[in-house]
Design a protein around this motif. Structure first.
Motif, mmCIF file in Angstrom:
data_model
loop_
_atom_site.group_PDB
_atom_site.id
_atom_site.type_symbol
_atom_site.label_atom_id
_atom_site.label_comp_id
_atom_site.label_asym_id
_atom_site.label_seq_id
_atom_site.Cartn_x
_atom_site.Cartn_y
_atom_site.Cartn_z
ATOM 1 N N GLY A 63 -1.419 -10.578 -10.338
ATOM 2 C CA GLY A 63 -1.154 -12.007 -10.339
ATOM 3 C C GLY A 63 0.143 -12.415 -9.664
ATOM 4 N N GLN A 64 0.957 -11.454 -9.267
ATOM 5 C CA GLN A 64 2.220 -11.740 -8.593
ATOM 6 C C GLN A 64 2.007 -11.776 -7.079
ATOM 7 O OE1 GLN A 64 5.195 -12.245 -10.381
ATOM 8 N NE2 GLN A 64 3.726 -12.233 -12.070
ATOM 9 N N LYS A 65 2.885 -12.445 -6.373
ATOM 10 C CA LYS A 65 2.823 -12.460 -4.914
ATOM 11 C C LYS A 65 3.522 -11.235 -4.324
ATOM 12 C CE LYS A 65 4.079 -15.162 -0.875
ATOM 13 N NZ LYS A 65 4.733 -16.334 -0.332
ATOM 14 N N THR A 66 4.550 -10.739 -5.023
ATOM 15 C CA THR A 66 5.363 -9.631 -4.530
ATOM 16 C C THR A 66 5.635 -8.647 -5.663
ATOM 17 O OG1 THR A 66 6.463 -11.123 -2.986
ATOM 18 C CG2 THR A 66 7.548 -9.044 -3.413
ATOM 19 N N ILE A 67 5.589 -7.354 -5.334
ATOM 20 C CA ILE A 67 5.984 -6.321 -6.297
ATOM 21 C C ILE A 67 6.918 -5.336 -5.603
ATOM 22 C CG2 ILE A 67 3.899 -6.483 -7.702
ATOM 23 C CD1 ILE A 67 3.006 -3.814 -6.349
ATOM 24 N N GLY A 68 7.702 -4.633 -6.389
ATOM 25 C CA GLY A 68 8.568 -3.577 -5.878
ATOM 26 C C GLY A 68 7.930 -2.226 -6.126
ATOM 27 N N ALA A 100 13.703 5.209 -2.635
ATOM 28 C CA ALA A 100 13.892 3.976 -1.870
ATOM 29 C C ALA A 100 13.007 2.878 -2.455
ATOM 30 C CB ALA A 100 13.535 4.184 -0.402
ATOM 31 N N LEU A 101 13.491 1.653 -2.394
ATOM 32 C CA LEU A 101 12.747 0.509 -2.904
ATOM 33 C C LEU A 101 12.001 -0.173 -1.760
ATOM 34 C CD1 LEU A 101 12.017 -1.444 -5.192
ATOM 35 C CD2 LEU A 101 14.104 -2.708 -4.637
ATOM 36 N N TYR A 102 10.706 -0.343 -1.934
ATOM 37 C CA TYR A 102 9.857 -1.033 -0.972
ATOM 38 C C TYR A 102 9.335 -2.303 -1.630
ATOM 39 C CZ TYR A 102 9.739 3.221 1.850
ATOM 40 O OH TYR A 102 10.081 4.296 2.614
ATOM 41 N N ARG A 103 8.960 -3.270 -0.815
ATOM 42 C CA ARG A 103 8.387 -4.513 -1.319
ATOM 43 C C ARG A 103 6.992 -4.674 -0.737
ATOM 44 N NH1 ARG A 103 10.773 -10.391 0.135
ATOM 45 N NH2 ARG A 103 9.954 -9.727 2.124
ATOM 46 N N LEU A 104 5.999 -4.869 -1.615
ATOM 47 C CA LEU A 104 4.627 -5.148 -1.205
ATOM 48 C C LEU A 104 4.376 -6.621 -1.466
ATOM 49 C CD1 LEU A 104 1.890 -3.998 -0.204
ATOM 50 C CD2 LEU A 104 1.267 -3.761 -2.619
ATOM 51 N N GLN A 105 4.018 -7.347 -0.420
ATOM 52 C CA GLN A 105 3.870 -8.797 -0.521
ATOM 53 C C GLN A 105 2.518 -9.227 0.007
ATOM 54 O OE1 GLN A 105 6.953 -10.857 1.592
ATOM 55 N NE2 GLN A 105 6.048 -12.862 1.289
ATOM 56 N N ALA A 106 1.851 -10.115 -0.729
ATOM 57 C CA ALA A 106 0.597 -10.720 -0.284
ATOM 58 C C ALA A 106 0.931 -12.021 0.441
ATOM 59 C CB ALA A 106 -0.314 -10.995 -1.478
#
Length: 73
Positions: free
Chosen positions: A46-51, A57-63
């Motif tokens: 339900g989120q637009k972005t997750i880490g 390393a930190l990545y961002r997955l975004q719809a």
């Protein structure tokens, strides 16, 4: 729907997804097992972005608004 399933199986069993760590130069020819298939909705919940933490390393997955996914470091 069947065509999409066949495409997913071909993609998920592609040699580039070999998780043995040997890469394509491996001396032994192993039959690759298909990678696990997850729905993006299960990841995003339900989120637009997750880490995503990967190898420290930190990545961002975004719809996107157009329904595409963007993965950035």
């Amino acid at each position: 729907m069947q065509a999409q399933s066949n495409h997913a199986q071909k993609v998920l069993s592609h040699p580039s997804l070999d998780q043995s760590g040997g890469g394509s130069g491996s001396a032994t020819a192993l039959v690759p097992s298909p990678a696990q298939l997850l729905q993006s909705t299960d990841l995003l919940k339900g989120q637009k972005t997750i880490g995503i933490l990967h190898n420290g390393a930190l990545y961002r997955l975004q719809a996107t608004k157009l329904g595409k996914l963007i993965l950035t470091k």
